[in-house]
Motif scaffolding. Structure first.
Motif, PDB file in Angstrom:
ATOM      1  N   ARG A   1     -14.931 -37.491  18.944  1.00 55.80           N
ATOM      2  CA  ARG A   1     -14.408 -37.481  20.311  1.00 55.80           C
ATOM      3  C   ARG A   1     -13.594 -36.208  20.559  1.00 55.80           C
ATOM      4  O   ARG A   1     -13.773 -35.514  21.550  1.00 55.80           O
ATOM      5  CB  ARG A   1     -13.530 -38.728  20.515  1.00 55.80           C
ATOM      6  N   ILE A   2     -12.719 -35.898  19.595  1.00 54.62           N
ATOM      7  CA  ILE A   2     -11.875 -34.728  19.774  1.00 54.62           C
ATOM      8  C   ILE A   2     -12.717 -33.461  19.826  1.00 54.62           C
ATOM      9  O   ILE A   2     -12.514 -32.589  20.651  1.00 54.62           O
ATOM     10  CB  ILE A   2     -10.842 -34.633  18.635  1.00 54.62           C
ATOM     11  N   THR A   3     -13.705 -33.395  18.938  1.00 55.68           N
ATOM     12  CA  THR A   3     -14.547 -32.212  18.899  1.00 55.68           C
ATOM     13  C   THR A   3     -15.260 -32.008  20.230  1.00 55.68           C
ATOM     14  O   THR A   3     -15.267 -30.915  20.781  1.00 55.68           O
ATOM     15  CB  THR A   3     -15.597 -32.338  17.781  1.00 55.68           C
TER      16      THR A   3
ATOM     17  N   ALA B   1     -12.952 -30.709  22.770  1.00 54.81           N
ATOM     18  CA  ALA B   1     -12.571 -29.329  22.506  1.00 54.81           C
ATOM     19  C   ALA B   1     -13.682 -28.372  22.953  1.00 54.81           C
ATOM     20  O   ALA B   1     -13.421 -27.333  23.542  1.00 54.81           O
ATOM     21  CB  ALA B   1     -12.296 -29.137  21.019  1.00 54.81           C
TER      22      ALA B   1
ATOM     23  N   THR C   1      -7.532 -34.831  25.639  1.00 51.49           N
ATOM     24  CA  THR C   1      -7.265 -35.463  24.347  1.00 51.49           C
ATOM     25  C   THR C   1      -5.811 -35.341  23.939  1.00 51.49           C
ATOM     26  O   THR C   1      -5.418 -35.779  22.896  1.00 51.49           O
ATOM     27  CB  THR C   1      -8.118 -34.813  23.254  1.00 51.49           C
TER      28      THR C   1
ATOM     29  N   VAL D   1      -5.852 -28.312  19.706  1.00 48.88           N
ATOM     30  CA  VAL D   1      -6.373 -29.646  20.024  1.00 48.88           C
ATOM     31  C   VAL D   1      -6.600 -30.433  18.737  1.00 48.88           C
ATOM     32  O   VAL D   1      -6.239 -31.607  18.637  1.00 48.88           O
ATOM     33  CB  VAL D   1      -7.679 -29.536  20.824  1.00 48.88           C
ATOM     34  N   TYR D   2      -7.169 -29.783  17.746  1.00 51.48           N
ATOM     35  CA  TYR D   2      -7.378 -30.461  16.465  1.00 51.48           C
ATOM     36  C   TYR D   2      -6.053 -30.804  15.803  1.00 51.48           C
ATOM     37  O   TYR D   2      -5.883 -31.842  15.192  1.00 51.48           O
ATOM     38  CB  TYR D   2      -8.207 -29.570  15.528  1.00 51.48           C
TER      39      TYR D   2
ATOM     40  N   TRP E   1     -12.064 -42.679  11.056  1.00 51.83           N
ATOM     41  CA  TRP E   1     -11.843 -41.272  11.294  1.00 51.83           C
ATOM     42  C   TRP E   1     -13.003 -40.575  11.983  1.00 51.83           C
ATOM     43  O   TRP E   1     -12.828 -39.867  12.953  1.00 51.83           O
ATOM     44  CB  TRP E   1     -11.514 -40.589   9.962  1.00 51.83           C
TER      45      TRP E   1
ATOM     46  N   GLN F   1      11.725 -35.350  27.399  1.00 54.52           N
ATOM     47  CA  GLN F   1      11.381 -36.741  27.132  1.00 54.52           C
ATOM     48  C   GLN F   1      11.681 -37.146  25.699  1.00 54.52           C
ATOM     49  O   GLN F   1      11.172 -36.546  24.763  1.00 54.52           O
ATOM     50  CB  GLN F   1       9.885 -36.962  27.356  1.00 54.52           C
TER      51      GLN F   1
ATOM     52  N   ASN G   1      -8.209 -39.002   1.924  1.00 53.04           N
ATOM     53  CA  ASN G   1      -9.626 -38.665   2.077  1.00 53.04           C
ATOM     54  C   ASN G   1      -9.870 -37.191   2.369  1.00 53.04           C
ATOM     55  O   ASN G   1     -10.634 -36.845   3.249  1.00 53.04           O
ATOM     56  CB  ASN G   1     -10.235 -39.475   3.229  1.00 53.04           C
TER      57      ASN G   1
ATOM     58  N   PRO H   1       4.234 -32.156  30.805  1.00 48.48           N
ATOM     59  CA  PRO H   1       5.376 -33.055  30.878  1.00 48.48           C
ATOM     60  C   PRO H   1       5.345 -33.820  32.196  1.00 48.48           C
ATOM     61  O   PRO H   1       5.671 -33.286  33.243  1.00 48.48           O
ATOM     62  CB  PRO H   1       6.572 -32.094  30.827  1.00 48.48           C
ATOM     63  N   SER H   2       4.936 -35.050  32.122  1.00 51.70           N
ATOM     64  CA  SER H   2       4.753 -35.804  33.354  1.00 51.70           C
ATOM     65  C   SER H   2       5.966 -36.672  33.631  1.00 51.70           C
ATOM     66  O   SER H   2       6.691 -37.058  32.740  1.00 51.70           O
ATOM     67  CB  SER H   2       3.514 -36.684  33.226  1.00 51.70           C
TER      68      SER H   2
ATOM     69  N   PRO I   1      -2.488 -36.456  25.112  1.00 47.90           N
ATOM     70  CA  PRO I   1      -1.593 -37.175  26.014  1.00 47.90           C
ATOM     71  C   PRO I   1      -0.205 -36.557  25.970  1.00 47.90           C
ATOM     72  O   PRO I   1       0.287 -36.195  24.911  1.00 47.90           O
ATOM     73  CB  PRO I   1      -1.579 -38.588  25.438  1.00 47.90           C
ATOM     74  N   GLY I   2       0.385 -36.433  27.119  1.00 46.61           N
ATOM     75  CA  GLY I   2       1.750 -35.918  27.168  1.00 46.61           C
ATOM     76  C   GLY I   2       1.815 -34.414  27.052  1.00 46.61           C
ATOM     77  O   GLY I   2       2.858 -33.848  26.818  1.00 46.61           O
ATOM     78  N   THR I   3       0.665 -33.754  27.203  1.00 47.00           N
ATOM     79  CA  THR I   3       0.673 -32.311  27.098  1.00 47.00           C
ATOM     80  C   THR I   3       1.462 -31.697  28.231  1.00 47.00           C
ATOM     81  O   THR I   3       2.335 -30.871  28.037  1.00 47.00           O
ATOM     82  CB  THR I   3      -0.762 -31.771  27.118  1.00 47.00           C
TER      83      THR I   3
ATOM     84  N   PRO J   1      -8.748 -29.337  26.739  1.00 50.57           N
ATOM     85  CA  PRO J   1      -7.798 -29.883  25.771  1.00 50.57           C
ATOM     86  C   PRO J   1      -6.909 -30.975  26.361  1.00 50.57           C
ATOM     87  O   PRO J   1      -6.470 -31.860  25.651  1.00 50.57           O
ATOM     88  CB  PRO J   1      -6.961 -28.657  25.359  1.00 50.57           C
TER      89      PRO J   1
ATOM     90  N   GLN K   1      -8.365 -47.322   6.254  1.00 48.89           N
ATOM     91  CA  GLN K   1      -8.271 -46.972   7.670  1.00 48.89           C
ATOM     92  C   GLN K   1      -9.015 -45.663   7.920  1.00 48.89           C
ATOM     93  O   GLN K   1      -9.741 -45.519   8.890  1.00 48.89           O
ATOM     94  CB  GLN K   1      -6.793 -46.799   7.991  1.00 48.89           C
ATOM     95  N   ALA K   2      -8.811 -44.736   7.014  1.00 49.93           N
ATOM     96  CA  ALA K   2      -9.437 -43.423   7.158  1.00 49.93           C
ATOM     97  C   ALA K   2     -10.949 -43.551   7.114  1.00 49.93           C
ATOM     98  O   ALA K   2     -11.666 -43.033   7.968  1.00 49.93           O
ATOM     99  CB  ALA K   2      -8.962 -42.501   6.054  1.00 49.93           C
ATOM    100  N   ALA K   3     -11.432 -44.299   6.104  1.00 49.61           N
ATOM    101  CA  ALA K   3     -12.865 -44.454   5.926  1.00 49.61           C
ATOM    102  C   ALA K   3     -13.490 -45.079   7.173  1.00 49.61           C
ATOM    103  O   ALA K   3     -14.570 -44.707   7.610  1.00 49.61           O
ATOM    104  CB  ALA K   3     -13.155 -45.311   4.702  1.00 49.61           C
TER     105      ALA K   3
ATOM    106  N   GLU L   1       4.987 -27.465  26.334  1.00 51.47           N
ATOM    107  CA  GLU L   1       5.972 -28.443  26.810  1.00 51.47           C
ATOM    108  C   GLU L   1       7.388 -27.888  26.696  1.00 51.47           C
ATOM    109  O   GLU L   1       8.208 -28.035  27.601  1.00 51.47           O
ATOM    110  CB  GLU L   1       5.906 -29.729  25.971  1.00 51.47           C
TER     111      GLU L   1
END
Lengths: 375, 507
Positions: free
Chosen positions: A340-342, A345, A353, B497-498, A334, B132, B276, A359-360, A355-357, A350, A329-331, B179
């Motif tokens: 995407r995250i980079t 950032a 990327t 973020v990371y 990742w 939550q 990995n 509190p919605s 979700p739920g940061t 922030p 999975q990692a190979a 949060e």
């Protein structure tokens, strides 16, 4: 007797009846082990408790006619059973007292109790009967069998439901099944059962929730010994109708294996006990062949070890498979995600990327939906 | 209106003579967020234990809303509306969140537990206070943030209106911390009172209305947070001015000392904990490892130190493959290791200072010659190190147990820093260490780097990593989420973020 006959006898209702007979003490002691293990105070003394209860039951029921002449026979058996259960529970309480109040090591206390029971029973046996081997000279009572009506004339079903001789299974066999159900209900649907499991799993958490974990552990050890005592009584007042020195023959220890092989739950204990019972019954059948008895006697312990090895191999295979999946999975996935995250950032955003940061409200709504689905 | 809590002239003296609190006055008004800060050993935990009934004060009185109370045990505290969220969560892992919330107080239907109502109660509390959670999720399958919310719900279910949060942000990412702060403000809006224990001064400024600072068991000050700066608070905590700036960072990266390639590792229960993992540590560099705790950092350290078997991949120290080597072989290759839990894995409490200082080298000359241990060398070695690292104890022969916590930590540091390592692994080196000793450890780490050693610094404290590291590896769920060049442009938020990583379970 030929192998063919042995095979034939294995695939018969009578064999299943034998398995149930042989498994009964393992189920009872296994349930005892389960209750103590889930409470975090594993009862190593199952063997000793079984032995002491078996002995007490025989002695009390055998001597009761002298104390209470003329009483009905069921009373003698009942008194014997009561005494056996009491002695067993007293041993459980003593272990709990030593461990919880005097802070002795639980395993050592249990082992001491086993040695005490092995030696103590023979000592008292000799003092009372002058015999060091068994109570053959004492006319002790049996606990009754329960015969189901109307099924005996149906050939296969009759044997299956009432045993080979049609007299029905011993009351302790029914007790064992009943206890499997009762303990399941207790553990997963009653507050005290939840408290027991919490105590074994996270004692700090249980204590901080206001649960008296010392009391829970007392009860776990006493209840555990109660179950084991029933198993012991079955051996001397049902399976046989006398006491023999060391008649438990390691069943209390096999019961401990049953707890773990049964994945620490009541249904698993039942299944695991039946597997061991089948192995023992098989040993008895094969014993009629011209095979050295020493080899035959090895069957149950070998099956025990094989089952534990199998269990361990399966677990390791699952672990290895999980690890492989993890690597693959990692190979595969990742690098794309990392990119995407980079990007996000570096864009200085922030939130996108995470979700739920913030509190919605929607999260709460989702949660509520899930509950309704659960109903 | 009387204060929600007033602790007056509280002293706590333990039977061994340690004075944990001395004439402490502590007051919290109803509906405020009150921060309680101080260094380790300043007495803030003791004070809260007294309030929660876990310990009894030697002198002094506790008043709740003007009424004097005796708090004999936590049950009594709960009855009085006090709830405590412990730093290490008090939850049963195999139980669902709802089961944990109602544990000990289960709703019943006849003699049975009413599971449905337990779930409904949890969901209702969750919605009311904006915490939550998924009531049917098992604790072991939920992220740390949700566990913490479950823990808070547990105290709310028991009727708490005064919540003590013990270093609640230590295990959270910056985003999860936001949060939590949102939820804490929400709790206060609904009439609750919150005591917030922390030693992160930035958080005090952000969340608290007022702050009580403790030092050496006494109150060093009580102020409204808007009237002070972080530097003021630090000065109150330590008793002198503290430099909170970052260190200069010369870029002299040498050859690769430690190379880890495609490392994988499985824990005892079969869960993959490293996957990995590939990185290199150069001579003359501090490589920081950041991440929320429990994302494989501890396992990485154990593998690198030779304490844990690897499943896949390889580790090379100076080009030599060493995966699977024993701890002694690792050390022979120049690896030194400051373990995370130093009191459990770093020292033998009943052995002497001298013995503790040679456990990694006693088998070599000058300590062992011709197969015989030379006590004089061991003692001289200890005397020298005690002087160099300012370890205060009765002498080389004194047992480690007789030392204060800070000096016990120094013994570990002295041994590892003096091992002349080519690779120094430092796991949470300043956890449980006060600000003064932290400065010392940081200085030593930088000195090792400047002397050309490779340093692997694993820390849950982002500011520490940002201050010391030349490059930063971020770990998520046993994987490397990114390797970042440190510099002024790199912030805690970016690291956060990371740290959240991908496939994060939505709270």
């Amino acid at each position: 007797m030929s192998l063919e006959v042995v095979l034939q006898s294995i695939f018969s209702a009578a064999f299943i009846a034998t398995v149930i007979r042989v498994s009964t003490p393992l189920i009872l002691a296994g349930l005892g082990g389960l209750l103590s293990e889930l409470g975090g105070v594993l009862n190593i003394a199952l063997e000793g408790v079984m032995l002491a209860a078996a002995f007490t039951g025989v002695i009390v029921s055998g001597l009761a006619p002298q104390w209470l002449p003329g009483a009905p026979a069921w009373l003698y058996a009942g008194l014997g059973a009561l005494a056996g259960v009491s002695v067993g529970m007293a041993m459980g309480w003593l272990i709990a007292f030593c461990h919880l109040e005097l802070k002795t090591d639980l395993i050592l206390t249990g082992l001491a109790m086993n040695i005490l029971a092995a030696g103590g029973t023979v000592f008292v046996l000799f003092a009372l009967t002058g015999d060091k081997g068994s109570t053959a000279s004492l006319a002790s009572a049996r606990l009754p069998a329960v015969q189901l009506p109307f099924v005996n004339h149906v050939s296969f079903i009759g044997t299956l439901l009432n045993g080979a001789n049609g007299a029905g299974y011993h009351i302790m066999s029914y007790m064992a099944l009943l206890l499997v159900l009762a303990i399941w209900l207790f553990l997963y649907h009653m507050p005290a059962g939840a408290h027991l499991r919490a105590t074994g799993e996270a004692a700090d958490a249980a204590q901080s929730a206001g649960i008296d974990i010392r009391q829970v552990r007392y009860r776990a050890l006493v209840a555990s010994s109660f179950c084991a005592a029933l198993g012991g009584l079955y051996l001397s007042m049902g399976y046989l109708s006398l006491f023999q020195a060391n008649m438990t023959a390691g069943r209390g220890f096999i019961a401990l294996a049953v707890v773990y092989l049964g994945n620490r739950n009541p249904a698993g204990v039942l299944l695991a006990a039946l597997i061991f019972g089948a192995a023992s019954a098989l040993g008895a059948q094969v014993g009629t062949l011209a095979i050295p008895p020493q080899l035959v006697e090895m069957i149950p312990p070998v099956v025990t070890i094989a089952a534990l090895i199998l269990y361990s191999i399966r677990r390791r295979a699952r672990r290895a498979a999980a690890a492989r999946g993890f690597q693959e999975q990692a190979a595969a996935g990742w690098s794309a995600d990392a990119a995407r995250i980079t990007d996000a950032a570096l864009d200085g955003d922030p939130q996108s990327t995470a979700p739920g940061t913030s509190p919605s409200k929607s999260g709460i709504v989702e949660g509520t939906n899930k509950i309704q689905k659960g109903r | 209106m009387p204060a929600r809590v007033a602790m007056q002239q509280i002293s706590k003296i333990y039977p061994n003579g340690v004075v944990a609190n001395h004439k402490v006055d502590f007051a919290v008004e109803k509906g405020e967020i009150h921060a309680l800060v101080g260094e380790n050993g300043a007495g803030k935990s003791t004070l809260m234990k007294l309030l929660y009934g876990l310990e009894q004060p030697t002198h002094g009185a506790i008043f709740l809303e003007g009424r004097r109370v005796e708090i004999a045990n936590p049950q009594r505290a709960i009855h009085l509306g006090i709830g405590m969220v412990h730093q290490n969560f008090m939850l049963a892992p195999s139980f669902t969140i709802a089961e944990n919330v109602v544990l000990g107080n289960e709703p019943r239907k006849g003699r049975l537990v009413d599971h449905k109502r337990a779930i409904a109660i949890t969901a209702a509390l969750s919605a009311k206070f904006g915490l939550q959670v998924d009531p049917t999720a098992r604790i072991e399958a939920t992220p740390v943030g949700m566990r913490q919310r479950a823990e808070i719900l547990k105290t709310l279910f028991r009727g708490a209106d005064l919540l003590i949060l013990d270093e609640p942000t230590a295990v959270l990412t910056p985003q999860e911390t936001d949060e939590l702060f949102w939820a804490v403000r929400n709790l206060v809006d609904q009439g609750k009172t919150v005591i917030f224990i922390t030693h992160k001064l930035g958080e005090v400024k952000e969340i608290a209305d007022r702050v009580t600072v403790m030092r050496h068991g006494e109150v060093a000050g009580r102020v409204a947070t808007r009237e002070v700066t972080e530097a003021d608070l630090a000065r109150m905590m330590v008793g002198r001015a503290v430099l909170l700036s970052s260190y200069a960072r010369p870029a002299v990266r040498g050859k690769v000392v430690a190379a880890v390639h495609n490392l994988g590792c499985i824990d005892e229960t079969g869960r993959p904990v490293l996957r990995n993992v590939t990185f290199a540590v150069h001579a003359g560099e501090i490589l920081g490892v950041a991440g929320v705790e429990g994302n494989g950092q501890s396992e990485l350290v154990e593998v690198m130190a030779g304490l844990r078997a690897v499943a896949t991949g390889e580790i090379r120290i100076n080009g030599k493959a060493v995966q699977g080597a024993s701890v002694r072989e690792m050390r022979a290759n120049g690896v030194a290791h400051i373990p995370e839990d130093r009191l459990a894995n770093g020292v033998a409490l009943d052995a002497s200072i001298a013995e503790n200082l040679v456990v990694d080298r006693y088998h070599r000359p000058p300590f062992t010659r011709y197969g015989v241990l030379w006590p004089r060398s061991v003692r001289q070695h200890a005397t020298a190190l005690m002087q160099q690292f300012d370890i205060r104890g009765a002498g080389p022969g004194a047992s480690l147990r007789s030392l204060s916590g800070g000096n016990q930590q120094k013994v570990v540091a002295a041994r590892e820093f003096s091992a002349a390592p080519v690779l120094l692994i430092a796991a949470q080196p300043t956890r449980g260490v006060d600000i003064g000793a932290t400065e010392f450890v940081h200085g030593q780490l930088l000195a090792k780097r400047n002397a050309g050693a490779a340093v692997l610094l694993v820390s849950a404290d982002l500011s520490e990593v940002l201050r010391l590291a030349d490059r930063i590896v971020v770990m998520v769920k046993g994987e490397i989420a990114g390797i970042l060049e440190n510099g002024p442009q790199l912030t805690e938020e970016t690291l956060g973020v990371y740290m959240l990583g991908r496939n994060r379970p939505t709270p």
